[in-house]
Design an enzyme around this catalytic site. Structure first.
Site, PDB file in Angstrom:
ATOM      1  N   SER A  50     116.081  32.223  48.543  1.00 24.21           N
ATOM      2  CA  SER A  50     114.896  31.577  49.118  1.00 24.21           C
ATOM      3  C   SER A  50     114.771  31.975  50.590  1.00 24.21           C
ATOM      4  CB  SER A  50     115.053  30.053  49.036  1.00 24.21           C
ATOM      5  OG  SER A  50     116.124  29.649  49.880  1.00 24.21           O
ATOM      6  N   ASP A  82     112.883  34.106  45.939  1.00 23.08           N
ATOM      7  CA  ASP A  82     112.426  32.831  45.387  1.00 23.08           C
ATOM      8  C   ASP A  82     111.393  32.209  46.346  1.00 23.08           C
ATOM      9  OD1 ASP A  82     112.488  30.693  43.592  1.00 23.08           O
ATOM     10  OD2 ASP A  82     114.115  29.668  44.648  1.00 23.08           O
ATOM     11  N   HIS A  83     110.238  31.840  45.823  1.00 21.85           N
ATOM     12  CA  HIS A  83     109.193  31.155  46.619  1.00 21.85           C
ATOM     13  C   HIS A  83     108.785  31.920  47.878  1.00 21.85           C
ATOM     14  CE1 HIS A  83     109.163  27.516  44.177  1.00 21.85           C
ATOM     15  NE2 HIS A  83     110.479  27.585  44.154  1.00 21.85           N
ATOM     16  N   GLU A 134     102.746  31.738  40.752  1.00 26.50           N
ATOM     17  CA  GLU A 134     102.801  30.366  40.211  1.00 26.50           C
ATOM     18  C   GLU A 134     101.422  29.726  40.167  1.00 26.50           C
ATOM     19  OE1 GLU A 134     106.068  27.866  41.421  1.00 26.50           O
ATOM     20  OE2 GLU A 134     104.833  26.061  41.439  1.00 26.50           O
ATOM     21  N   HIS A 180     111.640  20.205  41.756  1.00 28.00           N
ATOM     22  CA  HIS A 180     112.789  20.687  42.529  1.00 28.00           C
ATOM     23  C   HIS A 180     113.709  19.543  42.982  1.00 28.00           C
ATOM     24  CE1 HIS A 180     110.060  24.253  43.217  1.00 28.00           C
ATOM     25  NE2 HIS A 180     111.174  24.817  42.815  1.00 28.00           N
ATOM     26  N   SER A 216     117.102  22.182  36.966  1.00 24.54           N
ATOM     27  CA  SER A 216     118.461  21.635  36.967  1.00 24.54           C
ATOM     28  C   SER A 216     118.501  20.368  36.121  1.00 24.54           C
ATOM     29  CB  SER A 216     118.912  21.325  38.399  1.00 24.54           C
ATOM     30  OG  SER A 216     119.376  22.509  39.020  1.00 24.54           O
ATOM     31  N   ASN A 256     114.996  28.584  36.440  1.00 23.82           N
ATOM     32  CA  ASN A 256     115.576  28.522  37.787  1.00 23.82           C
ATOM     33  C   ASN A 256     116.521  27.336  37.959  1.00 23.82           C
ATOM     34  OD1 ASN A 256     113.821  30.585  38.304  1.00 23.82           O
ATOM     35  ND2 ASN A 256     112.876  29.643  40.088  1.00 23.82           N
ATOM     36  N   ASP A 258     119.216  25.733  40.839  1.00 21.75           N
ATOM     37  CA  ASP A 258     119.847  25.702  42.160  1.00 21.75           C
ATOM     38  C   ASP A 258     120.616  24.397  42.363  1.00 21.75           C
ATOM     39  OD1 ASP A 258     120.596  25.938  44.768  1.00 21.75           O
ATOM     40  OD2 ASP A 258     118.606  26.088  45.614  1.00 21.75           O
TER      41      ASP A 258
END
Ligand code: G3H
Ligand code: 13P
Ligand code: ZN
Length: 311
Positions: A50, A82-83, A134, A180, A216, A256, A258
């Site tokens: 990121s 990422d992003h 996205e 997230h 996650s 994804n 993290d």
């Protein structure tokens, strides 16, 4: 093996009914934990950085850490941004050796999102790099204000064909209820991803790779270890893994993760420090964090993604 793009990985994953794990990296022990698991299980893997990771570790360190990982394995590895907040950030990574970038203009108007994503796709494709964009907004429990507001955050399947056609991007992240961080759903609730929206998006984009962020599952055993060893995490639950497995069987090719790695790393370190208060050699406690990262990634590969022995 050199770094690869995710093109072939996603084709095989789509047709094979599994997904590739995209794990966030920002230091050596995290890279090592992920790579040991992926290498032993012969799973393709995406290492992603990121803006925050690039600021923390510095781009050169990240690049060389990933190059070291690639030197020590023969499984396919992608280095992904990422992003990416804008064209300049994506360009910087494309020029710096990343094989995949995400342009995240999902917080902008539809037309602006199309224009910026298209600009990145053109620049990337001329240089053999692939692009993720996205559509939709990921929210957390604090953000879910009303049913109406929640509905507005999900990806609108009516927009996906036009978006993909006009931008030329290679994969699309969609919002179907993931979010997230470690605080996704209230404990005691029964989280349900909108797999119906995923199915409709897949119907409109046959064969096209879909990405899930915020995936996650917030393993409660690690939350417990952290809180029993001096931590103060709030109660929360993550995305149910059986629903991710179902998504991976369908059009979702990249998942994804993290926060789960952060929890595992922190649990390993806190547990070590509590058990050995006299230790002050970082290798001792970081090794326990790394062991947990490896165990989490191995579990995801086998039980959630289904990507073992697909390298
Ligand atoms: O989606 C965000 C990732 O978890 C990266 O988080 O921006 O704190 O590095 P970060
Ligand atoms: P988690 O916070 O659920 O791990 O999501 C990570 C992510 O989406 C990185 O882009
Ligand atoms: Zn994300």
């Amino acid at each position: 093996m050199a770094l690869v793009t995710s093109k072939e990985m996603f084709e095989k994953a789509y047709n094979g009914g599994y997904a590739i794990g995209a794990f966030n990296v920002n230091n050596m022990e995290i890279v090592q934990g992920i790579m040991e698991a992926a290498d032993e299980l012969r799973s393709p893997v995406i290492l992603q950085a990121s803006a925050g990771a690039r600021k923390y570790a510095k781009p050169a360190y990240l690049k060389h850490l990933v190059e070291a990982a690639v030197e020590l394995t023969d499984i396919p590895v992608v280095l992904h941004l990422d992003h990416g907040a804008d064209f300049e950030t994506c360009k910087d990574c494309i020029d710096g050796g990343f094989t995949s970038v995400m342009i995240d203009y999902s917080g902008h108007e539809f037309e602006e999102n199309i224009q910026e994503s298209k600009r990145v796709a053109e620049y990337a494709h001329e240089r053999g790099v692939v692009v993720e964009a996205e559509l939709g907004t990921l929210a957390g429990i604090e953000d879910a204000v009303s049913v109406e507001a929640e509905k507005a955050m999900y990806t609108d399947p009516d927009q996906v064909e036009e978006f993909v056609k006009r931008t030329g991007v290679d994969s699309l992240a969609i919002a179907i209820g993931t979010s997230h961080g470690a605080y996704k759903f209230k404990p005691g609730t029964d989280p349900k991803l909108r797999l119906d929206i995923l199915a409709e998006v897949a119907r409109r984009l046959p064969g096209f790779p879909i990405v899930l962020h915020g995936s996650s599952s917030v393993p409660q055993e690690y939350v417990k270890i952290i809180n029993e060893n001096g931590g103060a995490l709030k109660d929360a639950i993550g995305v149910p893994e059986d629903q991710l497995r179902e998504a991976a069987r369908g059009a979702v090719c990249k998942i994804n993760i993290d926060s789960d790695l952060r929890l595992g790393m922190t649990a390993g370190i806190r547990q070590h420090m509590a058990a050995y208060p006299d230790h002050f050699d970082p290798r001792q406690y970081l090794a326990d964090g790394r062991t947990n990262v490896k165990a989490i990634v191995a579990h995801k590969i086998v039980d959630v993604l289904g990507s073992d022995h697909k390298a």
